[in-house]
Write a protein that holds these residues in place. Sequence first.
Motif, mmCIF file in Angstrom:
data_model
loop_
_atom_site.group_PDB
_atom_site.id
_atom_site.type_symbol
_atom_site.label_atom_id
_atom_site.label_comp_id
_atom_site.label_asym_id
_atom_site.label_seq_id
_atom_site.Cartn_x
_atom_site.Cartn_y
_atom_site.Cartn_z
ATOM 1 N N LYS A 306 0.820 -1.216 0.000
ATOM 2 C CA LYS A 306 0.000 0.000 0.000
ATOM 3 C C LYS A 306 0.854 1.267 0.000
ATOM 4 C CE LYS A 306 -4.157 -1.874 2.217
ATOM 5 N NZ LYS A 306 -5.040 -1.821 3.418
ATOM 6 N N ASP A 307 1.974 1.247 0.746
ATOM 7 C CA ASP A 307 2.794 2.458 0.802
ATOM 8 C C ASP A 307 3.419 2.768 -0.560
ATOM 9 O OD1 ASP A 307 4.438 0.234 0.952
ATOM 10 O OD2 ASP A 307 5.919 1.194 2.251
ATOM 11 N N PHE A 308 3.745 1.723 -1.325
ATOM 12 C CA PHE A 308 4.260 1.930 -2.681
ATOM 13 C C PHE A 308 3.190 2.595 -3.551
ATOM 14 C CE2 PHE A 308 4.409 0.502 -7.092
ATOM 15 C CZ PHE A 308 5.695 0.850 -7.476
ATOM 16 N N LYS A 309 1.962 2.069 -3.465
ATOM 17 C CA LYS A 309 0.872 2.623 -4.271
ATOM 18 C C LYS A 309 0.585 4.071 -3.895
ATOM 19 C CE LYS A 309 -1.479 -1.803 -5.042
ATOM 20 N NZ LYS A 309 -2.698 -2.597 -4.810
ATOM 21 N N LYS A 310 0.633 4.366 -2.596
ATOM 22 C CA LYS A 310 0.345 5.721 -2.124
ATOM 23 C C LYS A 310 1.372 6.713 -2.675
ATOM 24 C CE LYS A 310 -0.480 8.330 2.148
ATOM 25 N NZ LYS A 310 -0.523 8.252 3.629
ATOM 26 N N LYS A 311 2.651 6.346 -2.594
ATOM 27 C CA LYS A 311 3.711 7.217 -3.101
ATOM 28 C C LYS A 311 3.625 7.367 -4.615
ATOM 29 C CE LYS A 311 7.013 6.172 0.600
ATOM 30 N NZ LYS A 311 8.297 5.508 0.938
ATOM 31 N N LEU A 312 3.311 6.274 -5.309
ATOM 32 C CA LEU A 312 3.197 6.316 -6.765
ATOM 33 C C LEU A 312 2.067 7.245 -7.193
ATOM 34 C CD1 LEU A 312 3.925 5.278 -9.607
ATOM 35 C CD2 LEU A 312 2.313 3.392 -9.235
ATOM 36 N N GLU A 313 0.906 7.127 -6.547
ATOM 37 C CA GLU A 313 -0.245 7.950 -6.931
ATOM 38 C C GLU A 313 0.021 9.430 -6.675
ATOM 39 O OE1 GLU A 313 -4.130 6.611 -5.763
ATOM 40 O OE2 GLU A 313 -3.546 4.486 -5.945
ATOM 41 N N LYS A 359 -6.906 0.699 -12.824
ATOM 42 C CA LYS A 359 -7.513 1.646 -11.886
ATOM 43 C C LYS A 359 -6.860 3.023 -12.004
ATOM 44 C CE LYS A 359 -9.029 -1.587 -8.281
ATOM 45 N NZ LYS A 359 -8.854 -2.012 -6.860
ATOM 46 N N LEU A 360 -5.545 3.029 -12.191
ATOM 47 C CA LEU A 360 -4.834 4.292 -12.368
ATOM 48 C C LEU A 360 -5.310 5.011 -13.634
ATOM 49 C CD1 LEU A 360 -1.172 3.241 -11.438
ATOM 50 C CD2 LEU A 360 -2.754 4.569 -10.045
ATOM 51 N N LYS A 361 -5.576 4.239 -14.663
ATOM 52 C CA LYS A 361 -6.096 4.823 -15.906
ATOM 53 C C LYS A 361 -7.473 5.431 -15.676
ATOM 54 C CE LYS A 361 -5.597 2.560 -19.801
ATOM 55 N NZ LYS A 361 -5.559 1.441 -20.772
ATOM 56 N N LYS A 362 -8.327 4.716 -14.941
ATOM 57 C CA LYS A 362 -9.674 5.220 -14.661
ATOM 58 C C LYS A 362 -9.627 6.482 -13.810
ATOM 59 C CE LYS A 362 -12.112 0.805 -15.109
ATOM 60 N NZ LYS A 362 -12.896 -0.249 -14.399
ATOM 61 N N LYS A 363 -8.635 6.559 -12.927
ATOM 62 C CA LYS A 363 -8.466 7.754 -12.091
ATOM 63 C C LYS A 363 -7.800 8.890 -12.848
ATOM 64 C CE LYS A 363 -7.986 5.465 -7.566
ATOM 65 N NZ LYS A 363 -7.068 5.281 -6.397
ATOM 66 N N LYS A 364 -7.451 8.635 -14.125
ATOM 67 C CA LYS A 364 -6.776 9.618 -14.987
ATOM 68 C C LYS A 364 -5.444 10.061 -14.393
ATOM 69 C CE LYS A 364 -11.064 11.246 -17.074
ATOM 70 N NZ LYS A 364 -11.940 12.407 -17.403
ATOM 71 N N LEU A 365 -4.704 9.065 -13.872
ATOM 72 C CA LEU A 365 -3.400 9.344 -13.281
ATOM 73 C C LEU A 365 -2.234 8.897 -14.170
ATOM 74 C CD1 LEU A 365 -3.989 8.471 -9.514
ATOM 75 C CD2 LEU A 365 -3.630 10.722 -10.530
ATOM 76 N N ILE A 366 -2.545 8.491 -15.404
ATOM 77 C CA ILE A 366 -1.472 8.162 -16.331
ATOM 78 C C ILE A 366 -1.105 9.440 -17.074
ATOM 79 C CG2 ILE A 366 -0.740 6.717 -18.259
ATOM 80 C CD1 ILE A 366 -1.396 5.149 -15.722
ATOM 81 N N PRO A 367 0.095 9.974 -16.901
ATOM 82 C CA PRO A 367 0.453 11.275 -17.483
ATOM 83 C C PRO A 367 0.471 11.273 -19.010
ATOM 84 C CG PRO A 367 2.045 10.607 -15.807
ATOM 85 C CD PRO A 367 1.198 9.402 -16.101
ATOM 86 N N ILE A 368 0.041 12.386 -19.594
ATOM 87 C CA ILE A 368 0.214 12.649 -21.024
ATOM 88 C C ILE A 368 1.310 13.682 -21.113
ATOM 89 C CG2 ILE A 368 -0.855 13.509 -23.130
ATOM 90 C CD1 ILE A 368 -3.550 12.582 -21.987
#
Length: 371
Positions: A306-313, A359-368
């Motif tokens: 979870k801590d990895f995911k939190k930092k990544l997001e 899920k990251l894509k749905k949250k629109k967190l994949i950078p353009i």
Amino acid sequence: MSDWHSALYRRTGKENGTSDDIINNALTTAKKINRKMPIILSLKHLANILNIEYATLRGFTERRRFSYRDFIIRKRNGGFRLISVPCIELLYIQRWIDKFILKQLDKNSYSFAYESGMKIIDCASKHLRCKWLVKIDLRDFFQSLSEIQVYHVFKKQGYSELVSMELARLCTRIYKLKSSKYLNKYWIAHIKKYKFYYDKRIGNLPQGAPTSPRLSNAILFDFDNEIASIADDVGVVYTRYADDLFFSTTNDYSRKNALKLIKNIFEILPKYGLKPNNQKVQIIPPRSRKIVLGLIVDTNKVHLPKDFKKKLELHLYYCVKNPNEHTIRRGFHSILGLKDYISGLLAYVKSIEPEYYEKLKKKKLIPIWPI
């Protein structure tokens, strides 16, 4: 590899006026070499194969030529790591050895590093649903593996003693003769049996050479099988990822059993010239989080912490919001450097937890990224 043909060799030898005795001796030597390996009869023969000056190869094997450029990098957990980068000529030679010899060696089924097709998740998956997990870290991993051990890797493939020694010299580097590493018990026990010339110093695997990773797996082939046998006898699963040893079990176990296992492993390490890093030995009991190579394994499926995911997001949020500002804040030299870093993290996530990537894509967190 090999475009070797004994009949062609015999014919060419006769055309060049080579005696029948020399030709027959060469053919006898060639027959002993593993069929998957390129035929190498001498250092001069290797020079012809590589299309490189014989004097250059001789200079490397006699330790007379400049071979490596050293630099130090800081480890994440403190301390420093020595990286030795081979010069251009030696890099070319080592890449050839890695591609045509080392890549043909039998795969080490307990080692999950340095082999094409092997991933971190493959190693971690072996320990799913474990109740107990033991971790042992090896100290000075590459530097502990000696030229003598490298010599035996090539000798087992049927190469002559001289060629095996010369190939070992091409894949190792030396330090000062008074260096403490020459006190390694394995080296002391085997040095009298090892035939060398010109330089009495025994080399070791340099971290930074393309040959070192696969050679480490080949050197530790018997070690891994011996450790796995000990683990199997007590119902424990064993894997190795470079210098990290992992042991796990889904059975009822105890700290006493874990300590006995560690003691047995420690007794074997000197036999292969290895040393444990005592500060990094861990026994992880039931009800504690089990992590192998940064991945959680005490569940039915490998997943990211979870801590990895939190930092990544958080990283991704600022990349999407203002990539130029985030580039400067995080100390990257250019937005391209940040892009490569983030792309690497996302590729890692996709290989471990593809559903989380979605899920990251749905949250629109994949950078353009801006062009």
